[in-house]
Design an enzyme around this catalytic site. Structure first.
Site, PDB file in Angstrom:
ATOM      1  CG  HIS A 167      41.599  29.588  36.168  1.00 23.34           C
ATOM      2  ND1 HIS A 167      41.084  30.855  36.079  1.00 23.34           N
ATOM      3  CD2 HIS A 167      40.589  28.761  35.846  1.00 23.34           C
ATOM      4  CE1 HIS A 167      39.827  30.801  35.690  1.00 23.34           C
ATOM      5  NE2 HIS A 167      39.498  29.532  35.542  1.00 23.34           N
ATOM      6  CE1 TYR A 196      35.200  26.867  37.214  1.00 20.95           C
ATOM      7  CE2 TYR A 196      37.332  27.833  36.709  1.00 20.95           C
ATOM      8  CZ  TYR A 196      36.010  27.601  36.376  1.00 20.95           C
ATOM      9  OH  TYR A 196      35.508  28.113  35.222  1.00 20.95           O
ATOM     10  CG  HIS A 231      35.803  38.702  35.723  1.00 24.46           C
ATOM     11  ND1 HIS A 231      34.727  37.989  35.252  1.00 24.46           N
ATOM     12  CD2 HIS A 231      36.711  37.784  36.114  1.00 24.46           C
ATOM     13  CE1 HIS A 231      34.987  36.696  35.342  1.00 24.46           C
ATOM     14  NE2 HIS A 231      36.181  36.534  35.871  1.00 24.46           N
ATOM     15  CG  PHE A 232      38.464  39.389  40.713  1.00 25.10           C
ATOM     16  CD1 PHE A 232      38.382  39.913  41.988  1.00 25.10           C
ATOM     17  CD2 PHE A 232      39.521  39.777  39.901  1.00 25.10           C
ATOM     18  CE1 PHE A 232      39.314  40.820  42.438  1.00 25.10           C
ATOM     19  CE2 PHE A 232      40.452  40.680  40.346  1.00 25.10           C
ATOM     20  CZ  PHE A 232      40.350  41.203  41.621  1.00 25.10           C
ATOM     21  CG  HIS A 233      35.317  43.018  43.350  1.00 21.91           C
ATOM     22  ND1 HIS A 233      36.583  43.157  42.875  1.00 21.91           N
ATOM     23  CD2 HIS A 233      35.407  43.196  44.699  1.00 21.91           C
ATOM     24  CE1 HIS A 233      37.418  43.431  43.873  1.00 21.91           C
ATOM     25  NE2 HIS A 233      36.729  43.452  44.994  1.00 21.91           N
ATOM     26  NE  ARG A 240      43.934  43.082  38.476  1.00 23.99           N
ATOM     27  CZ  ARG A 240      43.929  41.746  38.514  1.00 23.99           C
ATOM     28  NH1 ARG A 240      44.244  41.052  37.439  1.00 23.99           N
ATOM     29  NH2 ARG A 240      43.608  41.109  39.608  1.00 23.99           N
ATOM     30  NE  ARG A 241      47.135  42.542  40.563  1.00 25.29           N
ATOM     31  CZ  ARG A 241      47.267  41.868  39.412  1.00 25.29           C
ATOM     32  NH1 ARG A 241      47.846  42.408  38.373  1.00 25.29           N
ATOM     33  NH2 ARG A 241      46.813  40.650  39.332  1.00 25.29           N
TER      34      ARG A 241
END
Lengths: 158, 551, 53
Positions: B225, B229, B376-378, B441-442
Site C-alpha cells: 500500500h 503512496y 480503480h488503480f487505472h 481481474r487478472r
C-alpha cells in the site's frame, strides 16, 4: 498553523463523513456480525482430502447451528469440488472452503460471497441465498495458466 | 524562502543522472503499454496471442514494467532534479551514490525482465507465493529496491548538507517533500525486502522446502500500500509546488503542504491489511483497525483538494474573475503543462471515491479481486499520477536537455492528455461496471463454461479494448513527444517552475523538519498495527507451503 | 468601494464576498461537490452490498 475558515468547514465535513462511514461499517461488522471472512482455523494442505469436512465436499444439512446448511468446497489448480451444487432458496449456508495447492479465489458472482483461499488455512462465510437462479463460482485470484477456466456453479432453486 | 544553494537550472551533471532514469522510464512505458494493449485485446475475446505467449506472462510484464519500473525510475529522476534545483548541486560523492543506485535498479530490472521473458516468473508483480518464480526474478527485484536505497542515501546527504548550510531555516519545499516520500518508501520497502531475503529467496533456491504464506503476504502488503503512496506523493509534489507556478499563481500554503505530507508518512504504512480483508488467518478486529487508519490517510488528500482549488480560484480572481466559478475559465487551458496534470487531478476524484469503497471492510466483498479494482488503480496511478508525470516531463525533459517545449509539441501534448482521458473513461468505466457485476481481474478471456453471468461481461470487455486501444495511441504520442524533447527540440532554456507562497501565507514552523518526531510516530503506529497480528500469523501458522509452477 | 457596492447591490452580503478578489467561495463549492461524489459512490456500493446480503 492557520487554517482558512472554509478549509475548517471542509475538513470538519470530510472527516465527519469518514466517521459516519466507519460507524456504519463498524456497527454492521461488530454488532450485526457482518465481518469479512476471517477464519483463523488451519489445516495441513497436503491432507485436505482425508480431513473432515473436506473429505466430503458438497451441501450438507446441519442441526442446532446458527445456519441450516454447510457447503464445503475444495479448490485446486484448476477446479472446484463440487463442480455443481443445488441450494434451496432462502437457505442460510455456511460456505467452508480451502485449497490443496496455491492461493485461489472463491467468488460467487452477483453475491457477497467472495473470499481468498490460502494453503493451510480454512475460509468461511455465512450467506443466505435469497434469489433463485444460476450463480457462477469462479476463481478471482491468479493461480496459474488455467486460472480463468476454474469454475463451479451454484443453482438456487425454489 | 531564499537560500544560498538553489539553482536556476539543474546542474548538467545531475541532469544526466536524471535523464538516465527517464530513458529507462519511457522505454518501460513503450513495453508495458504494448503489453497492456495485448491484454485488452485478448480479454475482448477477439485475439489470441501467437507463438505460445501466455496472457499471464504479458500481464506480469505489464505489472512489473509499469507498476515498478516506469514509476520508480520516473520518480527518482524527478526527485534528483527537484533536489538539485532547490537544495543545490549534488556533490561528486552524492552523485556517485545516485549512479550506483541507477545501475542497481537497471541491472535488477534486466534480470527480472529476462526471467519473465523466459516464462520463469509468471507470478505477477504481487508474487503470489506459493507460486514459485526463478530466484533471479526475486533477486532482480531486490536489486531494484536496494538501488532506491542508494538514491535515498544520496538525497538524505544532500538534505543534511543544506540544513548545515542554512541553520534554523525550513528546508526548500520540494526537497522536504522528496525526503519525506523517500523515508516513507525506505520504511515500507523493509517489508518486501524481509519477505524476499528471508522467505522467497531461500525457498526458490531450494535451501528451505516451504514458505509461510500468511507472513509472506502480510509483509508484501505492508509494502504494497505505501507503494501506491510512493507513486502518488511525487504527483502531489507537482500539484502543490509546480502547478501554481505553471499557471502563474501562488501556492496556497507552504505549511499545509508540509502538514499533508507528514500525515501521508504517518498513515500510509500501517494500512496493508485493507488489501487482505477477505483473507483467513487475520482477526477481523485487526483488519478493522487498519481500515480506520486507512480512512485517516484520506485526510491529507482532502486537504490537498482544498489547497489546489484555492490556488486555482485565487489565481482566477487575481485575473479579475467574478462569480462562484468564473475563475475556472481563467485557467491556462492551452498550456499542456497545466491541462494534462489537471486531467489527472480530476481523475483522482472518482479514483479516491473508489478507493474508499475498496477499503471499507466488509464492503470489500462486493469488489475484491473484481476488475473494478483494476479500473480503480487505472484512475489513480495510471491517470492521476501518470498524466501528472507526463505533465512534468513536458518541461523537465527539455530543461535537462537544454531544449524547449515548442508550441507544436504543446499542441500534441494537449491531444495526448485528451485522448488519454477519453480512452480511460471507456476502459476504466467499463472495468468498474463489469467489476460490480462480478467480472474478475487478472483473468484471461473465458466464457466460464457458457455461464449467463459471464456473457453479460463481454460487452464491457469490448469497451475496455476500445478504451485500451485509444490509450495505446496516446502512449505512442507521448513517446513521440519524449523523443522530440530529448533529442530534436530546438535548443533553449525551458523553465523549471517552482511555486512561491502567497504573500499572506505565514512563516513555516520548524517542527516539520523534526525527523526524530515523525519517524518515531510512524514506527509506533506500525508497531501498534502490525505486531500482534504478525506474531499471530507466525505462532499459529499452518504447515508451510511447497512451491508450485502452474504456468 | 465596498460601500458603494453595498448601496447599489442590496441583494445579500454574500454577493459582495463573491466579488471579493480573495474569496474562496468557489473552492468551498468545489470541494463540497467532490465530497458529494465520494458520498454518492460509497452509499451506492453499500446499497449494493446490502441488496446482495
Amino acid at each position: 498553523m492557520h487554517l482558512h475558515k472554509f478549509e475548517k468547514i471542509w475538513l470538519i465535513f470530510g472527516i465527519g463523513s469518514l466517521l459516519v462511514f466507519l460507524t456504519v461499517l463498524g456497527v454492521s461488522a461488530f454488532y450485526l456480525g457482518n465481518q469479512p471472512p476471517s477464519c483463523l482455523a488451519t489445516i495441513d494442505p497436503e491432507k485436505v482430502d482425508t480431513q473432515a469436512p473436506f473429505n466430503e465436499p458438497g451441501l450438507k444439512k446441519v442441526e442446532g447451528k446458527e445456519w441450516e446448511y454447510e457447503l464445503v468446497f475444495v479448490a485446486s489448480a484448476f477446479n472446484y469440488t463440487p463442480g455443481e451444487v443445488q441450494i434451496p432458496k432462502g437457505a442460510k449456508v455456511k460456505v467452508i472452503a480451502t485449497t490443496k495447492d496455491v492461493i485461489h479465489g472463491f467468488e460467487v458472482a452477483g453475491t457477497n460471497v467472495n473470499m481468498m483461499l490460502e494453503p493451510g488455512y480454512i475460509s468461511e462465510l455465512v450467506y443466505t441465498f435469497n434469489k433463485t437462479g444460476e450463480f457462477l463460482v469462479l476463481c478471482n485470484e491468479y493461480c496459474g495458466v488455467g486460472h480463468h477456466m476454474m469454475t463451479s456453479k451454484i443453482e438456487v432453486v425454489e | 524562502m531564499l537560500n544560498q544553494l538553489a539553482n536556476t537550472k539543474v546542474d548538467r551533471r545531475d541532469g544526466k543522472l536524471a535523464m538516465a532514469h527517464f530513458y529507462v522510464a519511457f522505454i518501460a512505458l513503450a513495453i508495458g503499454g504494448l503489453a497492456g494493449l495485448l491484454q485488452v485485446l485478448v480479454r475482448s475475446g477477439k485475439l489470441e496471442l501467437p507463438a505460445g505467449i501466455g496472457y499471464y506472462q504479458i500481464l506480469t510484464v505489464h505489472g512489473v514494467i509499469l507498476g515498478l519500473v516506469l514509476t520508480t525510475f520516473f520518480i527518482i529522476g524527478f526527485m534528483v532534479s527537484s533536489v538539485s534545483k532547490t537544495a543545490g548541486t549534488f556533490t561528486t560523492r552524492q552523485r556517485t551514490l545516485g549512479w550506483i543506485g541507477f545501475w542497481f535498479k537497471t541491472i535488477g530490472t534486466a534480470m527480472a525482465a529476462v526471467m519473465i521473458l523466459l516464462n520463469e516468473a509468471t507470478v505477477l508483480f504481487t508474487f503470489y507465493a506459493p507460486l514459485q518464480a526463478h530466484f533471479l526474478f526475486y533477486l532482480g527485484l531486490t536489486l531494484v529496491i536496494v538501488g532506491t536505497w542508494f538514491d535515498s542515501a544520496a538525497i538524505y546527504m544532500k538534505y543534511g548538507q543544506w540544513k548545515k548550510a542554512n541553520p534554523g531555516q525550513p528546508s526548500p519545499l520540494l526537497t522536504f517533500m522528496t525526503v519525506i516520500t523517500l523515508i516513507m518508501w525506505d520504511v515500507a520497502t523493509l517489508g518486501v525486502a524481509t519477505t524476499v531475503l528471508f522467505q522467497l529467496l531461500p525457498w526458490s533456491l531450494g535451501i528451505v522446502d516451504t514458505v509461510n504464506v500468511g507472513v509472506s503476504r502480510a509483509l508484501f502488503w505492508y509494502f504494497g500500500h505505501p507503494l501506491v503512496y510512493f507513486w502518488l506523493m511525487p504527483a502531489y509534489m507537482a500539484w502543490y509546488v509546480v502547478i501554481p507556478k505553471v499557471i502563474g499563481g501562488k501556492m496556497f500554503s507552504d505549511s499545509l503542504a508540509r502538514m499533508s505530507f507528514i500525515l501521508l508518512l504517518l498513515f500510509s504504512i500501517p494500512v496493508g491489511f485493507h488489501h487482505q480483508l477477505l483473507e483467513p488467518g487475520i482477526d477481523p478486529a485487526w483488519k478493522f483497525l487498519q481500515v480506520v487508519l486507512t480512512f485517516l490517510v484520506v485526510i491529507p488528500s482532502l486537504m490537498t483538494a482544498f489547497s489546489l482549488f484555492a490556488t486555482f480560484e485565487s489565481y482566477g480572481r487575481s485575473k479579475g474573475a467574478k462569480g462562484l466559478f468564473g475563475w475556472f475559465k481563467k485557467l491556462p487551458w492551452g498550456d499542456a503543462r497545466f491541462t494534462v496534470p489537471f486531467i489527472g487531478m480530476l481523475a483522482f476524484i472518482p479514483g479516491g471515491a473508489g478507493g474508499l469503497v475498496n477499503a471499507s471492510h466488509q464492503m470489500n466483498q462486493v469488489v475484491h479481486n473484481t476488475i473494478w479494482v483494476t479500473g480503480h488503480f487505472h484512475l489513480t496511478v495510471a491517470t492521476a499520477v501518470l498524466l501528472t508525470f507526463f505533465g512534468v516531463a513536458y518541461w523537465l525533459i527539455p530543461h535537462l536537455t537544454g531544449r524547449t517545449f515548442t508550441k507544436k509539441m504543446n499542441k500534441l501534448a494537449l491531444i495526448q492528455g485528451i485522448t488519454w482521458a477519453i480512452g480511460m473513461t471507456f476502459m476504466s468505466g467499463a472495468m468498474h461496471a463489469a467489476g460490480l457485476l462480478g467480472a474478475p481481474r487478472r483473468s484471461s478471456f473465458s466464457d466460464y463454461g457458457g455461464a449467463a453471468q459471464a456473457a453479460e461481461w463481454v460487452p464491457y470487455q469490448i469497451a475496455q479494448a476500445v478504451g485500451g486501444t485509444i490509450l495505446f495511441l496516446s502512449i505512442i504520442l507521448m513517446l513521440y513527444i519524449f523523443v522530440n524533447l530529448a533529442f530534436f527540440a530546438p535548443k533553449g532554456d525551458q523553465e523549471f517552475p517552482v511555486g512561491e507562497v502567497a504573500d499572506q501565507a505565514e512563516k513555516t514552523p520548524m517542527v516539520f523538519d523534526n525527523w526524530k518526531l515523525w519517524i518515531g510516530i510512524t514506527a509506533c503506529l506500525i508497531l501498534f498495527a502490525y505486531t500482534l497480528p504478525l506474531i499471530d500469523l507466525i505462532q499459529n501458522a499452518p504447515p508451510g507451503a511447497k512451491g508450485f509452477k502452474f504456468w | 468601494m465596498a460601500k458603494t457596492e453595498l448601496n447599489r447591490n442590496t441583494e445579500t452580503e454574500t454577493e459582495i464576498e463573491v466579488e471579493d478578489s480573495s474569496s474562496l467561495k468557489g473552492t468551498l463549492a468545489s470541494v463540497f461537490l467532490l465530497g458529494f461524489i465520494l458520498i454518492v459512490t460509497w452509499v451506492s456500493v453499500y446499497s449494493l452490498f446490502l441488496d446482495r446480503s
